[in-house]
Design a protein around this motif. Sequence first.
Motif, PDB file in Angstrom:
ATOM      1  N   LEU A  67      67.210  11.832  38.085  1.00 51.91           N
ATOM      2  CA  LEU A  67      67.785  11.619  36.761  1.00 51.91           C
ATOM      3  C   LEU A  67      66.928  10.607  36.021  1.00 51.91           C
ATOM      4  O   LEU A  67      66.716   9.496  36.507  1.00 51.91           O
ATOM      5  N   ILE A  68      66.456  11.000  34.869  1.00 50.63           N
ATOM      6  CA  ILE A  68      65.605  10.128  34.061  1.00 50.63           C
ATOM      7  C   ILE A  68      66.456   9.512  32.950  1.00 50.63           C
ATOM      8  O   ILE A  68      67.273  10.194  32.321  1.00 50.63           O
ATOM      9  N   THR A  69      66.253   8.233  32.709  1.00 49.12           N
ATOM     10  CA  THR A  69      66.994   7.535  31.668  1.00 49.12           C
ATOM     11  C   THR A  69      66.219   7.483  30.357  1.00 49.12           C
ATOM     12  O   THR A  69      66.810   7.521  29.281  1.00 49.12           O
ATOM     13  N   LEU A  70      64.915   7.347  30.452  1.00 49.04           N
ATOM     14  CA  LEU A  70      64.034   7.351  29.295  1.00 49.04           C
ATOM     15  C   LEU A  70      62.629   7.671  29.777  1.00 49.04           C
ATOM     16  O   LEU A  70      62.334   7.543  30.963  1.00 49.04           O
ATOM     17  N   MET A  71      61.770   8.080  28.841  1.00 46.73           N
ATOM     18  CA  MET A  71      60.467   8.607  29.224  1.00 46.73           C
ATOM     19  C   MET A  71      59.337   7.593  29.135  1.00 46.73           C
ATOM     20  O   MET A  71      58.175   7.977  29.063  1.00 46.73           O
ATOM     21  N   HIS A  72      59.631   6.314  29.174  1.00 47.57           N
ATOM     22  CA  HIS A  72      58.547   5.331  29.234  1.00 47.57           C
ATOM     23  C   HIS A  72      57.863   5.403  30.603  1.00 47.57           C
ATOM     24  O   HIS A  72      58.497   5.763  31.603  1.00 47.57           O
ATOM     25  N   PRO A  73      56.576   5.037  30.657  1.00 48.85           N
ATOM     26  CA  PRO A  73      55.822   5.202  31.906  1.00 48.85           C
ATOM     27  C   PRO A  73      56.383   4.424  33.090  1.00 48.85           C
ATOM     28  O   PRO A  73      56.218   4.851  34.239  1.00 48.85           O
ATOM     29  N   ASP A  74      57.068   3.301  32.859  1.00 46.97           N
ATOM     30  CA  ASP A  74      57.606   2.550  33.985  1.00 46.97           C
ATOM     31  C   ASP A  74      58.895   3.164  34.537  1.00 46.97           C
ATOM     32  O   ASP A  74      59.475   2.648  35.491  1.00 46.97           O
ATOM     33  N   HIS A  75      59.300   4.291  33.968  1.00 43.92           N
ATOM     34  CA  HIS A  75      60.475   5.013  34.465  1.00 43.92           C
ATOM     35  C   HIS A  75      60.113   6.404  34.989  1.00 43.92           C
ATOM     36  O   HIS A  75      60.822   6.929  35.851  1.00 43.92           O
ATOM     37  N   TYR A 102      61.807  14.411  22.038  1.00 40.76           N
ATOM     38  CA  TYR A 102      61.013  13.428  21.295  1.00 40.76           C
ATOM     39  C   TYR A 102      59.658  13.210  21.944  1.00 40.76           C
ATOM     40  O   TYR A 102      58.617  13.280  21.273  1.00 40.76           O
ATOM     41  N   TRP A 103      59.633  12.973  23.246  1.00 40.41           N
ATOM     42  CA  TRP A 103      58.401  12.565  23.907  1.00 40.41           C
ATOM     43  C   TRP A 103      57.438  13.712  24.174  1.00 40.41           C
ATOM     44  O   TRP A 103      56.243  13.488  24.366  1.00 40.41           O
ATOM     45  N   ARG A 104      57.928  14.943  24.184  1.00 41.60           N
ATOM     46  CA  ARG A 104      56.988  16.044  24.342  1.00 41.60           C
ATOM     47  C   ARG A 104      56.462  16.549  22.997  1.00 41.60           C
ATOM     48  O   ARG A 104      55.644  17.450  22.934  1.00 41.60           O
ATOM     49  N   GLY A 105      56.919  15.912  21.923  1.00 39.04           N
ATOM     50  CA  GLY A 105      56.435  16.263  20.599  1.00 39.04           C
ATOM     51  C   GLY A 105      55.087  15.623  20.292  1.00 39.04           C
ATOM     52  O   GLY A 105      54.469  14.959  21.138  1.00 39.04           O
ATOM     53  N   ASP A 106      54.641  15.821  19.074  1.00 42.09           N
ATOM     54  CA  ASP A 106      53.362  15.250  18.644  1.00 42.09           C
ATOM     55  C   ASP A 106      53.494  13.736  18.472  1.00 42.09           C
ATOM     56  O   ASP A 106      54.568  13.217  18.151  1.00 42.09           O
ATOM     57  N   ILE A 107      52.384  13.050  18.671  1.00 39.75           N
ATOM     58  CA  ILE A 107      52.354  11.604  18.450  1.00 39.75           C
ATOM     59  C   ILE A 107      52.515  11.344  16.951  1.00 39.75           C
ATOM     60  O   ILE A 107      51.797  11.923  16.128  1.00 39.75           O
ATOM     61  N   PRO A 108      53.452  10.481  16.563  1.00 41.39           N
ATOM     62  CA  PRO A 108      53.657  10.220  15.127  1.00 41.39           C
ATOM     63  C   PRO A 108      52.391   9.703  14.457  1.00 41.39           C
ATOM     64  O   PRO A 108      51.675   8.878  15.017  1.00 41.39           O
ATOM     65  N   GLN A 109      52.138  10.173  13.268  1.00 44.11           N
ATOM     66  CA  GLN A 109      50.971   9.730  12.520  1.00 44.11           C
ATOM     67  C   GLN A 109      51.085   8.242  12.228  1.00 44.11           C
ATOM     68  O   GLN A 109      52.135   7.755  11.802  1.00 44.11           O
ATOM     69  N   GLY A 110      50.002   7.510  12.458  1.00 44.39           N
ATOM     70  CA  GLY A 110      49.994   6.091  12.201  1.00 44.39           C
ATOM     71  C   GLY A 110      50.713   5.256  13.245  1.00 44.39           C
ATOM     72  O   GLY A 110      50.964   4.070  13.027  1.00 44.39           O
ATOM     73  N   ALA A 111      51.027   5.863  14.395  1.00 45.81           N
ATOM     74  CA  ALA A 111      51.739   5.144  15.449  1.00 45.81           C
ATOM     75  C   ALA A 111      50.895   3.987  15.974  1.00 45.81           C
ATOM     76  O   ALA A 111      49.664   4.104  16.075  1.00 45.81           O
ATOM     77  N   PRO A 112      51.525   2.860  16.340  1.00 45.84           N
ATOM     78  CA  PRO A 112      50.775   1.751  16.937  1.00 45.84           C
ATOM     79  C   PRO A 112      50.242   2.153  18.310  1.00 45.84           C
ATOM     80  O   PRO A 112      50.713   3.112  18.936  1.00 45.84           O
ATOM     81  N   VAL A 114      50.525   0.931  21.279  1.00 44.25           N
ATOM     82  CA  VAL A 114      51.449   0.961  22.415  1.00 44.25           C
ATOM     83  C   VAL A 114      52.256   2.251  22.429  1.00 44.25           C
ATOM     84  O   VAL A 114      52.501   2.839  23.491  1.00 44.25           O
ATOM     85  N   LEU A 115      52.663   2.739  21.258  1.00 45.98           N
ATOM     86  CA  LEU A 115      53.426   3.981  21.191  1.00 45.98           C
ATOM     87  C   LEU A 115      52.535   5.175  21.518  1.00 45.98           C
ATOM     88  O   LEU A 115      52.979   6.122  22.185  1.00 45.98           O
ATOM     89  N   ILE A 116      51.286   5.132  21.073  1.00 49.61           N
ATOM     90  CA  ILE A 116      50.343   6.203  21.409  1.00 49.61           C
ATOM     91  C   ILE A 116      50.194   6.320  22.918  1.00 49.61           C
ATOM     92  O   ILE A 116      50.251   7.416  23.490  1.00 49.61           O
ATOM     93  N   LYS A 117      50.051   5.178  23.601  1.00 51.94           N
ATOM     94  CA  LYS A 117      49.902   5.198  25.061  1.00 51.94           C
ATOM     95  C   LYS A 117      51.162   5.705  25.747  1.00 51.94           C
ATOM     96  O   LYS A 117      51.088   6.411  26.758  1.00 51.94           O
ATOM     97  N   GLN A 118      52.316   5.373  25.199  1.00 49.08           N
ATOM     98  CA  GLN A 118      53.562   5.872  25.780  1.00 49.08           C
ATOM     99  C   GLN A 118      53.657   7.385  25.641  1.00 49.08           C
ATOM    100  O   GLN A 118      54.076   8.076  26.584  1.00 49.08           O
ATOM    101  N   HIS A 123      53.283  12.828  27.961  1.00 47.05           N
ATOM    102  CA  HIS A 123      52.671  14.165  27.970  1.00 47.05           C
ATOM    103  C   HIS A 123      52.055  14.475  29.336  1.00 47.05           C
ATOM    104  O   HIS A 123      52.163  15.596  29.847  1.00 47.05           O
ATOM    105  N   ARG A 124      51.426  13.469  29.922  1.00 49.07           N
ATOM    106  CA  ARG A 124      50.806  13.654  31.243  1.00 49.07           C
ATOM    107  C   ARG A 124      51.856  13.965  32.310  1.00 49.07           C
ATOM    108  O   ARG A 124      51.673  14.869  33.135  1.00 49.07           O
ATOM    109  N   VAL A 125      52.963  13.237  32.284  1.00 49.48           N
ATOM    110  CA  VAL A 125      54.021  13.462  33.270  1.00 49.48           C
ATOM    111  C   VAL A 125      54.680  14.818  33.062  1.00 49.48           C
ATOM    112  O   VAL A 125      54.926  15.558  34.024  1.00 49.48           O
TER     113      VAL A 125
END
Length: 248
Positions: A67-75, A102-112, A114-118, A123-125
């Motif tokens: 069970l995943i709670t959120l899609m950040h890399p540390d989870h 949300y996380w399997r979508g495109d990276i938001p334009q102009g994202a910082p 840290v968000l790009i890396k997340q 996407h990799r996972v």
Amino acid sequence: MNEVLLRSRYKTSAPPRITLNAFLLDTGNHRILIDTGIGAFAGEGGAGLMDNLNAIGLDASAIDTVLITLMHPDHVGGLIDADDQPVFPKARVLVPAGELDYWRGDIPQGAPEVLIKQFQAAHRVIAGVGSRMQRLAGTEVLPGITRVPLPGHTPDHSGYRIVSGEDRILIWTDIVHLPGIQFPRPEATVAFDVDPPQAATTRRHIMAELAKSRELVAGHHLDFPGIGYVAEDGDGFRFLPHVWRPTV
């Protein structure tokens, strides 16, 4: 003020160290992991999940549900190995629907950055796990387990409430990152919050609810043993760790 709070709790490292937990649930019918730690993204520090599972006599094939709670890399990092292959070959991986969308979508334009890396990590996972990753819609998960939406930190950030007889525990995932700051000051947010005002509102609401109900809580960034109770303390709250004892 935040530095004062940290010093008062003897958290003097800069930046402060953050605990990272994952939780194993054995129902008798299922062995369930709730999140998987940082795994493939651990770097030189290494990941400890598999070592800890092995220490209690389990290997990756023993896990049938994640069970995943959120899609950040540390989870979710522990879902794949260094070669992007699935770590848990027999497990279905359930992700809250809005979170996965949300996380399997495109990276938001102009994202910082840290968000790009997340997004890149997510996407990799997602690619590595493939069809074993499924959308979890609604709140019913398995008998005795319900999903609790806790939005703000991420769009569909979710906890899981586990009920067995009269026993209840809410695994609230990333409601708190820095216990020394965010219990006394629930309004304090972190840079990783997608919607900081919503995250703060959610945190105060769930803390007040748990302080009233006295329900046991577990968190992915709560210090050892990662399980305890929430109590009101002035305008904020405090954490009362559950008394831990070894079982072996």
